[in-house]
Design a protein around this motif. Structure first.
Motif, short mmCIF file in Angstrom:
data_model
loop_
_atom_site.label_atom_id
_atom_site.label_comp_id
_atom_site.label_asym_id
_atom_site.label_seq_id
_atom_site.Cartn_x
_atom_site.Cartn_y
_atom_site.Cartn_z
N THR A 14 -7.65 2.53 4.76
CA THR A 14 -6.41 3.21 4.40
C THR A 14 -6.13 3.13 2.90
OG1 THR A 14 -5.17 1.25 4.99
CG2 THR A 14 -5.34 2.95 6.67
N PHE A 15 -6.41 2.00 2.30
CA PHE A 15 -6.32 1.94 0.84
C PHE A 15 -7.09 0.75 0.30
CE2 PHE A 15 -2.74 -0.64 2.24
CZ PHE A 15 -2.78 -1.73 1.40
N GLY A 16 -7.46 0.89 -0.96
CA GLY A 16 -8.14 -0.19 -1.65
C GLY A 16 -7.66 -0.20 -3.08
N SER A 17 -8.16 -1.13 -3.86
CA SER A 17 -7.82 -1.10 -5.27
C SER A 17 -8.99 -1.64 -6.06
CB SER A 17 -6.58 -1.94 -5.54
OG SER A 17 -6.92 -3.30 -5.59
N GLU A 18 -9.22 -1.03 -7.18
CA GLU A 18 -10.35 -1.47 -7.99
C GLU A 18 -10.05 -1.20 -9.45
OE1 GLU A 18 -13.26 -3.25 -7.30
OE2 GLU A 18 -13.19 -3.16 -9.47
N LYS A 19 -10.36 -2.18 -10.28
CA LYS A 19 -10.06 -2.06 -11.68
C LYS A 19 -11.20 -1.40 -12.44
CE LYS A 19 -9.78 -5.38 -15.12
NZ LYS A 19 -9.63 -6.79 -15.41
N LYS A 60 -1.53 -5.87 -10.90
CA LYS A 60 -1.53 -7.02 -11.80
C LYS A 60 -0.19 -7.74 -11.83
CE LYS A 60 -5.21 -6.44 -15.11
NZ LYS A 60 -5.51 -5.98 -16.47
N TRP A 61 0.84 -6.99 -12.01
CA TRP A 61 2.13 -7.64 -12.15
C TRP A 61 3.08 -7.34 -11.00
CZ3 TRP A 61 1.35 -11.28 -15.30
CH2 TRP A 61 0.49 -11.10 -16.39
N ASP A 62 2.95 -6.13 -10.46
CA ASP A 62 3.97 -5.77 -9.49
C ASP A 62 3.42 -4.85 -8.40
OD1 ASP A 62 6.26 -5.37 -8.18
OD2 ASP A 62 7.20 -4.13 -9.71
N VAL A 63 3.27 -5.39 -7.26
CA VAL A 63 2.80 -4.60 -6.14
C VAL A 63 3.83 -3.54 -5.77
CG1 VAL A 63 2.15 -4.73 -3.71
CG2 VAL A 63 1.42 -6.49 -5.27
N GLN A 64 5.03 -3.83 -6.11
CA GLN A 64 6.13 -2.94 -5.76
C GLN A 64 5.88 -1.51 -6.22
OE1 GLN A 64 8.38 -4.49 -3.91
NE2 GLN A 64 9.24 -2.50 -3.41
N SER A 65 5.23 -1.36 -7.38
CA SER A 65 5.00 -0.02 -7.91
C SER A 65 4.16 0.82 -6.95
CB SER A 65 4.33 -0.09 -9.28
OG SER A 65 3.04 -0.61 -9.14
N CYS A 66 3.29 0.19 -6.21
CA CYS A 66 2.50 0.93 -5.23
C CYS A 66 3.34 1.25 -4.00
CB CYS A 66 1.29 0.14 -4.79
SG CYS A 66 -0.02 0.26 -5.97
N ILE A 67 4.09 0.29 -3.60
CA ILE A 67 4.85 0.47 -2.37
C ILE A 67 5.90 1.56 -2.54
CG2 ILE A 67 6.48 -0.68 -0.81
CD1 ILE A 67 4.82 -3.26 -1.44
N SER A 113 2.17 2.19 7.59
CA SER A 113 1.75 1.37 8.73
C SER A 113 1.04 0.10 8.26
CB SER A 113 0.84 2.17 9.65
OG SER A 113 -0.33 2.53 8.95
N HIS A 114 1.17 -0.94 9.04
CA HIS A 114 0.52 -2.21 8.70
C HIS A 114 -0.96 -2.12 9.04
CE1 HIS A 114 4.37 -4.10 8.09
NE2 HIS A 114 4.77 -3.64 9.26
N GLN A 172 0.71 -11.27 -3.03
CA GLN A 172 1.81 -10.30 -2.98
C GLN A 172 1.48 -9.17 -2.02
OE1 GLN A 172 3.84 -8.64 -6.42
NE2 GLN A 172 2.85 -10.21 -7.68
N LEU A 173 0.23 -8.69 -2.18
CA LEU A 173 -0.20 -7.59 -1.33
C LEU A 173 -0.11 -7.97 0.15
CD1 LEU A 173 -1.68 -4.85 -0.92
CD2 LEU A 173 -3.80 -6.13 -1.06
N LEU A 174 -0.61 -9.17 0.47
CA LEU A 174 -0.58 -9.62 1.86
C LEU A 174 0.85 -9.77 2.35
CD1 LEU A 174 -3.50 -12.21 1.68
CD2 LEU A 174 -3.54 -10.01 2.84
N ALA A 175 1.70 -10.30 1.48
CA ALA A 175 3.09 -10.51 1.87
C ALA A 175 3.79 -9.17 2.13
CB ALA A 175 3.82 -11.30 0.78
N LYS A 176 3.42 -8.14 1.35
CA LYS A 176 4.06 -6.84 1.51
C LYS A 176 3.52 -6.05 2.69
CE LYS A 176 6.68 -7.01 -2.22
NZ LYS A 176 8.14 -7.09 -2.11
N THR A 177 2.22 -6.13 2.88
CA THR A 177 1.61 -5.28 3.93
C THR A 177 1.55 -5.97 5.28
OG1 THR A 177 -0.58 -6.03 3.25
CG2 THR A 177 0.20 -3.96 2.31
N THR A 178 1.72 -7.27 5.30
CA THR A 178 1.66 -8.09 6.51
C THR A 178 0.63 -7.60 7.54
OG1 THR A 178 3.49 -6.87 7.49
CG2 THR A 178 4.02 -8.95 6.37
#
Ligand SMILES: [Zn+2]
Length: 847
Positions: free
Chosen positions: A87-92, A120-127, A145-146, A187-193
């Motif tokens: 569903t999603f990934g992230s890569e620098k 890096k600093w804020d997962v919130q920007s993705c959410i 969805s989780h 952070q990511l784990l906490a947000k996406t549970t």
């Protein structure tokens, strides 16, 4: 400077002169898997080791990732045939992002690949939809969805024991990259549970900077002293604080049985009360223990498949300046090796022309410094491995192949004589002293478990610095244009591989979870794990053994298709074997009829059902099979002149098409010596009774073109091949022994007493007499299958199928109360599937 790897105690110290020398290393037990093992096989092997098989479940598993790297998790799901939606990934980094989008289904599944900077600093920007997505070329909101599972391999740069700053700076400092990534992951784990998560990191995380060593190629024991686990404790404390609803466990894994070890730590997290992290860990550890007992795969086939190594091509003799540089470096390296006690002070250098850099083109293409390191290590190896006898013959050297990492100097370069390697880093430049080859960058990916023949490496390279844009690829896939532009750096492929996860480990951590989720179940009866004899694993397959062991200057790659030609009439090397060898997906299969007139209509029907292509032997030479590797197997021509003709035709074909042909032929008796033939041959007897109901044995003879190494190995190979074939057949689905092999008895009318004895009537009576005798023999003991050949006068009752002739009418009686008598289906007995046409014994189809 980090400490040198710890040496294992040697058996004996040679003598006083060598006292100052370090104790020679004891040889590791050798990796035994000679052929390159496909990723599919590795996964299958691990499933077998876990005693699990795939269920019918087709529901999509939703997963997400962070710091994706080479996307081994997605690739692993594919191999495990689990429908997984990324569903999603992230890569620098640009290169891995490109690699993921070009090779995996993320785009098709409409997944998002966020640029890592937003984590890096804020997962919130993705959410909240501000995270930039490379896949769609815009800021994309995060799926609501989780996910079932989130897999993170957080960057290892600052934790890696390879990283020089590791020893100077506090790895826990908040500004360090890994720390940021770790916090981002939390952070990511906490947000996406997600229901479950996996966090992977290098083992360096488990060692304090003071105790970490440079690492050797060999497996090291995990440090157990107090204070060495401060880092994981820190990580675990943080995890406990942020992820309160999860049970978390940590497990240390290697990639065994794969050729690269790559020790890593995996944190397993679960908020499923029915599958706590400790249960998961226990299952992973059990599987890992099983995997460590499997035959170890070897690195050498990867060198075999390497083409050019990591150097620039140079032409002609070295320039004067280059040679001067080389001499300077060589002298420096020898001094370093002496200081490091890898060489005695009075070590004598080899003649310049005898050194590896002068003899092997791969090495000649490297820079003078690398050449000097290689040549110096070549001098040191006999001392390091207690093989002072530098005059080992070719075979002995082949038994103890040594690989060294030329990216370090001669005092520190890691070496391995075991056939497997510790960890390939982004800078590793492995050199094999036996084949004289430098490992290709793409083979770094192959060692992780990728089938590189199926990968799209696109503009990724290991040589040049290039710029590329994602736009090109995305428009070809029909997606919106991306504005992302990325400049790739040198050595992208090695970077990708060095930072990637290994298939051996993703499979181990996935399977227990997938079982819990219903994608796998306990195998009905644990399929036997092949235990190949003669040091060859059955799973590598006879064909792979053949082409791996036989010298091949063209640098044969097993990813190429080979051609298999089956000489009709052979029983043992029948399609059943082909199935056992699992050749069908990777080979063009032909049937070749040696003499058309001997092959009657019914046989031809059979061949056409089983072989896509059929040819006559006399047309062999005028064909072009396309592939450079051809295996001819089946029934050995009965007439000596026919065999000679065949070998000659092969000679001509090899010269014409510069192909390699190996013949593996079966004959009832050992083959006759061929005088003056330049073919090397070796025979070995295989007992059919081991795996079929036939009461006979056959000789498997291998013919290869004799030159160099081939000459000595013909006989050895034939034995290994025969043993392997036996074990394939014995353990495969083709097991025929004591199996119902019957066709129903034909309803034969009893002829009147005074009927004229026509051949047909005589035959009927004969069959009835044989059937009666067989039935009688069951009267006393009806616990065993019995067989009889009604065409023979003696009418001998046997416990195995008598070797059939053209006239044979084989009957069998099956154990049981009614002791039924029926005809033997020879096709069944030979291992043809029940779907094959069965014409063999129909009376009216015979001439
Ligand atoms: Zn998107």
């Amino acid at each position: 400077m980090p400490k040198a790897p710890k040496k294992r105690p040697a058996a004996a110290v040679p003598d006083k002169a060598d006292e100052k020398m370090k104790k020679p290393r004891q040889l590791e037990s050798l990796a035994t898997q000679t052929g390159m093992v496909s990723p599919e096989k590795t996964v299958e092997l691990l499933c077998q080791a876990a005693g699990l098989v795939r269920t019918e479940k087709q529901e999509q598993l939703k997963w997400a990732s962070a710091f994706d790297g080479s996307n081994m998790p997605g690739y692993t799901f594919g191999l495990l045939r689990v429908p997984a939606k990324h569903t999603f990934g992230s890569e620098k980094a640009a290169a891995p992002a490109y690699f993921t989008l070009a090779n995996f289904s993320m785009l098709d599944a409409d997944g998002h690949l966020y640029e890592d900077r937003c984590w890096k600093w804020d997962v919130q920007s993705c959410i909240n939809g501000k995270g930039f997505c490379i896949a769609h070329g815009k800021a994309c909101g995060m799926p609501s969805s989780h996910p079932d599972l989130v897999v993170c391999g957080f960057p290892c740069k600052s934790n890696s024991i390879m990283h020089k700053e590791r020893f100077q700076e506090d790895a826990l400092a908040e500004h360090k990259q890994s720390q940021m990534s770790f916090n981002s992951a939390l952070q990511l784990l906490a947000k996406t549970t997600p229901k479950y998560f996996l966090l992977e990191n290098v083992l360096g995380a488990a060692k304090s900077s003071a105790k970490a060593s440079a690492g050797s190629a060999e497996i090291k024991e995990t440090p157990k002293d107090h204070g060495e686990y401060d880092l994981p404790e820190h990580y675990e404390r943080r995890m406990g604080e942020v992820l309160r609803q999860y049970s978390i466990a940590c497990v240390e894994l290697t990639s065994a049985p794969m050729a690269e070890n790559r020790p890593r730590l995996w944190w397993l997290g679960s908020r499923d009360e029915g599958f706590r992290a400790s249960d998961w860990k226990k299952a992973v550890e059990d599987l890992h223990a099983q995997a460590c007992g499997l035959q170890r795969q070897s690195m050498h086939p990867y060198f075999h498949a390497s083409q050019g190594g990591r150097g620039k091509d140079v032409e002609g003799p070295p320039l004067h300046e280059t040679e001067a540089l080389y001499s300077k470096y060589f002298s420096e390296q020898v001094n370093k090796a002496i200081q490091a006690n890898r060489l005695p002070k009075d070590a004598k250098a080899m003649d310049r022309r005898e050194r590896p850099s002068a003899r092997h083109s791969h090495l000649a293409a490297q820079n003078p410094y690398t050449q000097a390191v290689a040549d110096c290590l070549h001098m040191a190896l006999p001392y390091m491995y207690h093989e002072q006898d530098v005059n080992l013959d070719e075979n002995e050297r082949n038994c103890r192949p040594v690989v060294a990492d030329l990216s370090q100097n001669s005092a520190r370069a890691r070496t391995s004589a075991s056939g497997w390697w510790g960890t390939l880093t982004t800078s590793s430049r492995l050199y094999d002293f036996v084949s004289g080859k430098v490992l290709d960058a793409a083979q770094h990916l192959a060692l992780l478990g990728f089938d590189i023949s199926k990968l799209n490496l696109g503009t990724l390279t290991d040589k040049d610095s290039r710029q590329f844009s994602f736009t090109v690829m995305l428009t070809t896939r029909g997606h919106a244009k991306s504005t992302c532009e990325a400049t790739s750096k040198v050595q992208e492929i090695c970077d990708l591989a060095g930072n990637g996860m290994s298939l051996g480990q993703t499979t181990k951590v996935f399977i227990p979870l997938l079982k819990h989720m219903g994608y796998f179940k306990t195998a009905p009866s644990k399929s036997p794990v092949f235990n190949g004899s003669a040091g060859f694993g059955a799973l590598s397959g006879p064909i792979r053994i053949l082409f791996a062991v036989l010298d091949d200057k063209s640098g044969a790659s097993f990813d190429k298709r080979c051609t298999v030609i089956w000489l009709t009439g052979g029983g043992i090397l029948s399609p059943a074997c082909l199935k056992g060898w699992e050749l069908r997906p990777s080979a063009d299969i032909w049937a070749m009829e040696f003499e058309a007139e001997e092959c009657d209509a019914q046989a031809r029907t059979l061949y056409k059902k089983n072989f896509p292509k059929v040819m006559l032997a006399r047309d062999f030479g005028s064909n072009d099979f396309g592939s450079k590797e051809i295996l001819i197997s089946g029934k050995c021509p009965e007439k000596k002149e026919n065999l000679e003709w065949l070998l000659e035709a092969c000679d001509k074909y090899m010269a014409k098409c510069s192909a390699k042909i190996v013949l593996v032929l079966a004959s009832p008796r050992p083959p006759k010596e061929l005088e003056g033939s330049r073919w090397t041959s070796g025979s070995h007897e295989v007992s059919w009774s081991a795996f079929s109901s036939f009461e006979a044995s056959t000789f498997v003879t291998l013919y290869c073109k004799g030159n160099g190494r081939d000459a000595a190995t013909g006989d050895k190979l034939a034995k290994a091949l025969a043993a392997e074939m036996e074990s394939c057949l014995r353990s495969g689905s083709e097991k025929c022994r004591d199996k119902q092999l019957q066709e129903p008895m034909l309803d034969l009318p009893t002829p009147a007493a005074d009927a004229e004895r026509t051949p047909a009537i005589t035959r009927q009576l004969q069959i009835q007499a044989a059937a009666a005798k067989l039935k009688d023999s069951m009267a006393n003991d009806n616990s065993k299958f019995r067989y009889i050949d009604a065409s023979r006068k003696a009418l001998k009752v046997c416990l195995a199928i008598p070797l059939p002739t053209k006239r044979s009418i084989l009957l069998s009686a099956s154990p049981g109360m009614d002791a039924k008598v029926g005809r033997v289906s020879l096709l069944d007995a030979m291992g043809y599937g029940s779907t094959c046409v069965n014409l063999a014994l129909q009376p009216n189809s015979r001439k």
